[in-house]
Scaffold this motif. Structure first.
Motif, short mmCIF file in Angstrom:
data_model
loop_
_atom_site.label_atom_id
_atom_site.label_comp_id
_atom_site.label_asym_id
_atom_site.label_seq_id
_atom_site.Cartn_x
_atom_site.Cartn_y
_atom_site.Cartn_z
N PHE A 165 0.62 -1.16 -0.09
CA PHE A 165 0.19 0.10 0.04
C PHE A 165 0.75 1.20 -0.08
CE2 PHE A 165 -3.57 -2.68 1.95
CZ PHE A 165 -4.12 -2.80 1.01
N SER A 166 2.06 1.12 0.64
CA SER A 166 2.92 2.44 0.61
C SER A 166 3.49 2.84 -0.88
CB SER A 166 4.27 2.07 1.45
OG SER A 166 3.99 2.06 2.82
N PHE A 167 3.71 1.86 -1.69
CA PHE A 167 4.02 2.09 -3.07
C PHE A 167 2.83 2.22 -3.97
CE2 PHE A 167 8.00 -0.42 -1.76
CZ PHE A 167 8.73 0.35 -2.45
N PHE A 168 1.80 1.71 -3.62
CA PHE A 168 0.56 2.02 -4.45
C PHE A 168 -0.01 3.62 -4.32
CE2 PHE A 168 -4.19 2.35 -4.47
CZ PHE A 168 -4.33 1.94 -5.68
N TYR A 169 -0.06 4.18 -3.00
CA TYR A 169 -0.27 5.26 -2.55
C TYR A 169 0.65 6.38 -2.71
CZ TYR A 169 -4.01 8.45 -0.15
OH TYR A 169 -4.78 9.31 -0.10
N SER A 170 1.77 6.16 -2.74
CA SER A 170 2.74 7.07 -2.99
C SER A 170 2.75 7.58 -4.41
CB SER A 170 4.17 6.61 -2.66
OG SER A 170 4.29 6.42 -1.08
N PHE A 171 2.85 6.45 -5.26
CA PHE A 171 2.75 6.76 -6.76
C PHE A 171 1.15 7.24 -7.09
CE2 PHE A 171 6.54 4.36 -6.57
CZ PHE A 171 7.21 4.79 -7.97
N LEU A 172 0.28 6.92 -6.30
CA LEU A 172 -1.03 7.86 -6.74
C LEU A 172 -1.12 9.11 -6.24
CD1 LEU A 172 -3.89 7.39 -7.17
CD2 LEU A 172 -4.37 6.77 -4.77
N GLN A 173 -0.32 9.51 -5.16
CA GLN A 173 -0.29 10.82 -4.81
C GLN A 173 0.73 11.61 -5.62
OE1 GLN A 173 -3.09 11.42 -2.77
NE2 GLN A 173 -1.54 12.44 -1.23
N ILE A 174 1.75 11.02 -6.39
CA ILE A 174 3.04 11.70 -6.70
C ILE A 174 2.93 10.91 -8.29
CG2 ILE A 174 5.05 12.66 -6.92
CD1 ILE A 174 5.27 12.29 -3.93
N ASN A 175 2.43 11.92 -9.25
CA ASN A 175 2.50 11.09 -10.62
C ASN A 175 3.73 11.75 -11.21
OD1 ASN A 175 1.99 10.50 -13.24
ND2 ASN A 175 -0.07 10.92 -13.30
N PRO A 176 4.63 11.08 -11.48
CA PRO A 176 5.96 11.29 -12.26
C PRO A 176 5.61 11.89 -13.67
CG PRO A 176 6.16 9.24 -11.08
CD PRO A 176 5.00 9.63 -11.08
N ASP A 177 4.77 11.31 -14.11
CA ASP A 177 4.55 11.70 -15.63
C ASP A 177 3.90 13.04 -15.67
OD1 ASP A 177 5.49 9.33 -16.95
OD2 ASP A 177 3.49 8.33 -16.76
N GLN A 178 3.12 13.05 -14.74
CA GLN A 178 2.28 14.50 -14.67
C GLN A 178 3.51 15.81 -14.33
OE1 GLN A 178 -0.83 15.12 -15.39
NE2 GLN A 178 -0.15 17.46 -15.23
N ILE A 179 4.44 15.39 -13.46
CA ILE A 179 5.19 16.30 -12.95
C ILE A 179 6.25 16.72 -14.10
CG2 ILE A 179 7.36 16.68 -11.45
CD1 ILE A 179 5.82 14.96 -9.32
N ALA A 180 6.79 15.69 -14.65
CA ALA A 180 7.44 15.83 -15.89
C ALA A 180 6.86 16.89 -16.79
CB ALA A 180 7.81 14.60 -16.73
N GLU A 181 5.53 16.74 -17.08
CA GLU A 181 4.88 17.37 -18.32
C GLU A 181 4.85 18.87 -17.66
OE1 GLU A 181 0.37 17.67 -20.11
OE2 GLU A 181 1.29 15.86 -19.09
N ASN A 182 4.55 18.91 -16.30
CA ASN A 182 4.50 20.55 -15.82
C ASN A 182 5.60 21.12 -15.76
OD1 ASN A 182 1.81 20.16 -15.12
ND2 ASN A 182 2.09 19.47 -13.05
N LEU A 183 6.87 20.44 -15.63
CA LEU A 183 8.22 21.16 -15.76
C LEU A 183 8.55 21.51 -17.03
CD1 LEU A 183 10.01 18.72 -13.38
CD2 LEU A 183 9.61 21.09 -12.59
N GLN A 184 7.98 20.80 -17.87
CA GLN A 184 8.46 21.05 -19.35
C GLN A 184 7.47 22.21 -20.01
OE1 GLN A 184 7.71 17.61 -22.08
NE2 GLN A 184 9.17 18.43 -23.55
N LYS A 185 6.35 22.25 -19.50
CA LYS A 185 5.60 23.57 -19.70
C LYS A 185 6.18 24.74 -18.99
CE LYS A 185 1.06 21.04 -20.36
NZ LYS A 185 -0.23 20.95 -19.53
N GLN A 186 6.80 24.74 -18.08
CA GLN A 186 7.31 26.05 -17.26
C GLN A 186 8.92 25.95 -17.78
OE1 GLN A 186 6.89 24.87 -13.00
NE2 GLN A 186 4.65 25.04 -13.29
N ASN A 187 9.30 25.59 -18.80
CA ASN A 187 10.55 25.54 -19.33
C ASN A 187 11.71 25.32 -18.34
OD1 ASN A 187 10.14 26.25 -21.82
ND2 ASN A 187 9.69 28.55 -21.40
N ALA A 188 11.35 24.38 -17.26
CA ALA A 188 12.26 23.71 -16.24
C ALA A 188 12.75 22.31 -16.44
CB ALA A 188 11.38 23.95 -14.86
N TYR A 189 13.57 22.11 -15.85
CA TYR A 189 14.22 20.82 -16.11
C TYR A 189 15.30 20.55 -15.08
CZ TYR A 189 18.57 23.49 -17.21
OH TYR A 189 19.57 24.47 -17.34
N ILE A 190 15.57 19.17 -14.72
CA ILE A 190 16.46 18.57 -13.88
C ILE A 190 17.75 18.66 -14.37
CG2 ILE A 190 17.00 16.65 -12.21
CD1 ILE A 190 14.04 15.97 -12.34
#
Length: 447
Positions: free
Chosen positions: A339-364
């Motif tokens: 449940f820890s892995f399930f809920y953590s990836f439910l709360q934090i969506n890596p694909d969505q974060i990457a898309e938002n960073l790209q829209k803001q011209n931000a990068y790691i």
């Protein structure tokens, strides 16, 4: 003319608004606590006032402050609302497209989701209340007073009373959130946990600092066993372990992994008004949800086993699903990790974060935008979740291990999920109180 803001701290004693908020919170919590002493009708009050030797409801009874095992009108508390909130949140993951649309509609959509959550919570409260009443009526412990005119409507009537209790708790939580301190739902849960603390200390003192008296059944002689140095050492040791666990939980709840972020076309983060551009990820991003899920799943079969009476079915249910038994203990740990892995990836969506960073011209730094960024965040989240799940598991199993080692009373919980909730709510409430005692002064730059 440009103006600059300066934050000035104000003494809490001189903040009348803060005192009003605190007094409202105390008042609502006292009203909630009074509901503990109002028993459901058709139940033997003498049996309830005599106390239960051991709670049949596990951690759910702790969260209600003992109201569940006391069969109070507020027995269910806001636990159905918490369950409904989790269910609605899960259904927003493209399972029900309409709910996903509401989640993206801003305040109007949020209001619709809140209403749906409340309706679902009341439905769950009715189902849980009806199940509890039917189970109690079938038990042989004498708590339910039978009558010749009992019928299906009797059970429905009692279930509706418990549903009304949940509705009242939801109303109180809304009032606390609006006019009091902190989140109302969280404050009610914390109040329920803290309500069991005096009994825990009393039982701990009675077990190790009070001479024990034993009576020989054959001769009738009474023997008093004095308090030994070992008993005092165990008492002090348990308190020290509790203190160390509290310190560890406070540290872990505030721990974060910060992923550095840079913005294209900007020479430095300072030019963009950011002194520390980073993506913070909490070490325990799933909070206590995994432990609640795991405890709930395992408590259902054991609660049924306690009501069906002695027999092979009860024995096997307890052996498999009781966390104090080897199989149930292993299942408990496995479920917390899952449940820890399930809920953590439910709360934090890596694909969505990457898309938002790209829209803001931000990068790691060192990572290409797009899929590589999503993959990098997924790997970091996986490692962090592994550490967070291990931390959750340790805090959850420490009470079980301590009870094995020291044979502690069942009411004494050294660690556990309740401690994480209390610490988390205390930290959030402290932040709110700090913000309430701060005031901004605006001054012109040239003045």
């Amino acid at each position: 003319m440009a103006r600059a803001a300066r934050i000035k701290s104000k003494s809490p004693l001189a903040n009348k608004k803060l005192w009003v908020m605190i007094l409202f919170t105390i008042l609502f919590l006292l009203i909630w606590r009074l509901g503990y002493f109002i028993h459901l009708p058709r139940l033997d009050s003498n049996f309830l006032m005599g106390g239960r030797q051991e709670s049949l409801f596990g951690f759910l009874d702790v969260y209600s402050g003992g109201a569940l095992s006391n069969y109070s009108v507020l027995a269910l508390g806001i636990s159905p609302y918490i369950t409904a909130s989790i269910v609605v949140q899960l259904l927003q993951m493209d399972i029900v497209p309409k709910l996903k649309e509401w989640s993206e509609e801003g305040p109007a959509g949020k209001e619709k989701l809140n209403q749906l959550t409340k309706y679902l919570a009341l439905f769950l409260a009715f189902v849980q209340g009806l199940t509890l009443i039917v189970s109690v009526s079938l038990s042989t412990d004498g708590v339910y007073v039978r009558a010749s005119y009992d019928n299906a409507f009797t059970y429905v009537f009692l279930a509706l009373i418990m549903t009304g209790g949940t509705s009242f708790c939801l109303w109180l939580s809304e009032k606390i959130t609006k006019r009091g301190v902190g989140n109302g739902s969280s404050m009610l849960i914390v109040a329920g946990i803290l309500a069991s603390f005096p009994k825990m200390i009393k039982d701990l003192i009675g077990a190790y600092l009070v001479p024990q008296t034993t009576t020989d059944s054959s001769s009738g002689t009474t023997t008093t066993i004095p308090v030994s140095g070992g008993d005092i050492a165990i008492f002090v040791g348990v308190l020290l372990i509790m203190l160390l666990i509290i310190v560890g939980v406070v540290f872990m709840e505030g721990a974060q992994r910060k992923i550095p972020i840079q913005y294209a076309g900007r020479s430095s983060a300072v030019l963009s008004g950011r002194r520390d551009s980073s993506l913070p990820i909490k070490l325990n991003s799933a909070s206590v949800i995994p432990v609640i899920f795991a405890s709930t799943l395992l408590s259902i079969p054991t609660t049924i086993a306690n009501f069906i009476g002695t027999g092979n079915a009860q024995t096997w249910l307890i052996r498999i699903f009781s966390t104090t038994k080897p199989i149930g203990f292993a299942l408990y740990i496995i479920l917390i990790y899952l449940f820890s892995f399930f809920y953590s990836f439910l709360q934090i969506n890596p694909d969505q974060i990457a898309e938002n960073l790209q829209k803001q011209n931000a990068y790691i730094p060192g990572v290409r935008p797009g899929d590589e960024t999503a993959s990098y965040i997924s790997r970091v989240l996986f490692k962090i979740t592994m550490v967070g799940a291990t931390y959750l598991t340790l805090v959850a199993i420490i009470p079980i291990i301590m009870s094995w080692i020291f044979a502690l009373p069942s009411s004494v919980q050294v660690g556990g999920t309740g401690l994480i909730i209390v610490v988390g709510v205390a930290l959030e409430t402290a932040k709110q109180l700090k913000s309430e005692t701060e005031e901004k002064e605006y001054k012109g730059l040239l003045s």
